[in-house]
Design a protein around this motif. Structure first.
Motif, PDB file in Angstrom:
ATOM      1  N   ARG A  57       0.821  -1.218   0.000  1.00 22.81           N
ATOM      2  CA  ARG A  57       0.000   0.000   0.000  1.00 22.81           C
ATOM      3  C   ARG A  57       0.853   1.265   0.000  1.00 22.81           C
ATOM      4  O   ARG A  57       0.558   2.224  -0.697  1.00 22.81           O
ATOM      5  CB  ARG A  57      -0.939   0.007   1.197  1.00 22.81           C
ATOM      6  N   LYS A  58       1.898   1.271   0.823  1.00 21.39           N
ATOM      7  CA  LYS A  58       2.749   2.461   0.913  1.00 21.39           C
ATOM      8  C   LYS A  58       3.419   2.741  -0.431  1.00 21.39           C
ATOM      9  O   LYS A  58       3.473   3.882  -0.877  1.00 21.39           O
ATOM     10  CB  LYS A  58       3.792   2.277   2.008  1.00 21.39           C
ATOM     11  N   GLN A 108       0.853   4.204  -2.770  1.00 26.16           N
ATOM     12  CA  GLN A 108       0.554   5.597  -2.444  1.00 26.16           C
ATOM     13  C   GLN A 108       1.667   6.520  -2.914  1.00 26.16           C
ATOM     14  O   GLN A 108       1.412   7.599  -3.440  1.00 26.16           O
ATOM     15  CB  GLN A 108       0.325   5.759  -0.940  1.00 26.16           C
ATOM     16  N   GLN A 109       2.914   6.102  -2.743  1.00 20.43           N
ATOM     17  CA  GLN A 109       4.044   6.926  -3.176  1.00 20.43           C
ATOM     18  C   GLN A 109       4.062   7.112  -4.693  1.00 20.43           C
ATOM     19  O   GLN A 109       4.495   8.136  -5.189  1.00 20.43           O
ATOM     20  CB  GLN A 109       5.372   6.290  -2.728  1.00 20.43           C
TER      21      GLN A 109
END
Length: 122
Positions: free
Chosen positions: A61-62, A65-66
């Motif tokens: 997820r991170k 998002q980035q």
């Protein structure tokens, strides 16, 4: 969210199911439900596979998002598509003529149907 139904709990589409009934109306409802289900699965299966993979690996997820990848941005590798531009004759007419034929072509050719918007040349 993947396992949820699109129909309301009180919908005839969900609740009218008596396997012992063989009258014409019951058979018609079953036929429509089966056609809808096959169309839904065929059009959404590639994204469902990817969504399930994302659920198994929440650590991604991170990174998503980035990179600006949203919840509903799917790559669907290996998928084939057919793009159909609709006329400006109204939604009802498009559903009866072009969209029905496009979904039928998508089902028979195992392609995901896209309805891109035309850019206006004003």
């Amino acid at each position: 969210i993947i396992e949820q139904t699109l129909a309301h709990s009180s919908s005839r589409f969900v609740n009218v199911w008596d396997s012992n009934r063989t009258d014409e109306a019951s058979i018609r409802i079953r036929t429509i439900r089966l056609m809808f289900l096959s169309l839904y699965v065929q059009q959404h299966l590639p994204s469902l596979r990817e969504a399930r993979l994302r659920q198994k690996h929440p650590s991604c997820r991170k990174a998503f998002q980035q990179r600006g990848v949203g919840k509903f941005d799917y790559e669907c590798p290996g998928s084939k598509y057919v793009a159909v531009y609709l006329t400006g004759n109204g939604l009802g007419n498009n559903v009866r003529t072009e969209m029905f034929q496009a979904f039928l072509a998508g089902l028979t050719s195992d392609r995901i149907v896209l309805f891109p918007t035309r850019e206006r040349s004003d």
